[in-house]
Design an enzyme around this catalytic site. Structure first.
Site, PDB file in Angstrom:
ATOM      1  N   ASP A 102      72.715  14.114  75.472  1.00  0.00           N
ATOM      2  CA  ASP A 102      73.479  13.212  76.217  1.00  0.00           C
ATOM      3  C   ASP A 102      74.953  13.230  75.499  1.00  0.00           C
ATOM      4  O   ASP A 102      75.884  13.096  76.218  1.00  0.00           O
ATOM      5  CB  ASP A 102      72.866  11.698  76.709  1.00  0.00           C
ATOM      6  CG  ASP A 102      72.171  10.999  75.668  1.00  0.00           C
ATOM      7  OD1 ASP A 102      72.154  11.840  74.282  1.00  0.00           O
ATOM      8  OD2 ASP A 102      71.700   9.973  75.387  1.00  0.00           O
ATOM      9  N   PHE A 154      81.975   2.578  73.519  1.00  0.00           N
ATOM     10  CA  PHE A 154      80.565   2.756  73.747  1.00  0.00           C
ATOM     11  C   PHE A 154      80.312   2.951  75.348  1.00  0.00           C
ATOM     12  O   PHE A 154      80.679   2.009  75.889  1.00  0.00           O
ATOM     13  CB  PHE A 154      79.722   1.550  73.390  1.00  0.00           C
ATOM     14  CG  PHE A 154      78.536   1.706  73.363  1.00  0.00           C
ATOM     15  CD1 PHE A 154      77.367   2.307  72.232  1.00  0.00           C
ATOM     16  CD2 PHE A 154      77.711   0.851  74.682  1.00  0.00           C
ATOM     17  CE1 PHE A 154      76.314   2.375  72.585  1.00  0.00           C
ATOM     18  CE2 PHE A 154      76.311   1.010  74.579  1.00  0.00           C
ATOM     19  CZ  PHE A 154      75.510   1.805  73.606  1.00  0.00           C
ATOM     20  N   ARG A 167      70.344   3.032  82.754  1.00  0.00           N
ATOM     21  CA  ARG A 167      70.421   4.367  82.690  1.00  0.00           C
ATOM     22  C   ARG A 167      70.594   4.784  83.928  1.00  0.00           C
ATOM     23  O   ARG A 167      70.784   6.048  84.393  1.00  0.00           O
ATOM     24  CB  ARG A 167      69.241   4.638  81.883  1.00  0.00           C
ATOM     25  CG  ARG A 167      68.863   4.325  80.674  1.00  0.00           C
ATOM     26  CD  ARG A 167      67.636   5.226  79.874  1.00  0.00           C
ATOM     27  NE  ARG A 167      67.105   4.665  78.738  1.00  0.00           N
ATOM     28  CZ  ARG A 167      67.331   4.946  77.601  1.00  0.00           C
ATOM     29  NH1 ARG A 167      68.513   5.914  77.425  1.00  0.00           N
ATOM     30  NH2 ARG A 167      66.988   4.769  76.454  1.00  0.00           N
TER      31      ARG A 167
END
Ligand code: 5GP
Length: 178
Positions: A102, A154, A167
């Site tokens: 990812d 982030f 997610r």
């Protein structure tokens, strides 16, 4: 810190992600046209990326396996101490392996994984990462395929978590600075 999806700015929309993933898929398809391709998905963060990417690759000899990694740290900062939470189910000796990740941030997780997988004697090993955050590099790793190079923020969504949540977002967002 508690956050809600209202506090996120979209960095890559669902459409932008899908468009780039189609391009990556076509490139991988060309590069592996004459070879078997064994794709390894690094859980948990890469599960959506893997699902979309493999559907963008037309290849009759593509196989998939999963591996779980967890790096100790707080909610937004990795410590670099990596633990394997789930191992592969298929031996990789003699295979052309493509790792699907990812995000590569410091590079410590990928460095650990490459060292581990190389001892299992794959024929070749390459990396496909959706995101690369070069600002924090501690261990440089060779990435053959990169979706997007991102600033030092982030990011959350499309597989990437904040304290195990978010997610499921179909896009990638960043927490708005207020
Ligand atoms: P590393 O620093 O070892 O390259 O990355 C370790 C892990 O930290 C990544 O696999 C990912 O799970 C997590 N990580 C790094 N940067 C981010 C980020 O911006 N957002 C999220 N959600 N996780 C990140």
């Amino acid at each position: 810190m508690e956050i809600s999806s209202d506090q996120l700015d979209v960095l890559y929309s669902e459409e932008a992600l899908q468009e780039r993933i189609l391009e990556l898929g076509k490139k991988i398809e060309e590069d592996y046209r004459d070879k078997d391709l064994h794709v390894i998905c690094v859980l948990k963060g890469s599960f959506l990326f893997l699902a979309d990417l493999v559907r963008a690759i037309r290849h009759d000899r593509l196989s998939v396996d999963f591996l779980g990694l967890s790096s100790y740290g707080n909610e937004t900062k990795s410590s670099g101490v990596v633990r394997m939470t789930q191992d592969l189910t298929i031996p990789i000796e003699g295979k052309h392996v493509l790792i699907i990740e990812d995000i590569i941030d410091t590079g410590l997780t990928m460095h650990y994984l490459l060292e581990n997988l190389r001892t299992r004697l794959p024929k070749s090993i390459e990396i496909c990462t959706l995101l690369h955050k070069p600002a924090n590099t501690e261990k440089p790793v060779d990435m053959k395929y990169i979706g997007f190079t991102i600033p030092n923020k982030f990011v959350i969504g499309y597989g990437l978590d904040y304290a195990e949540c978010f997610r499921n977002l179909p896009y990638i967002g960043v927490v708005r600075q207020s």
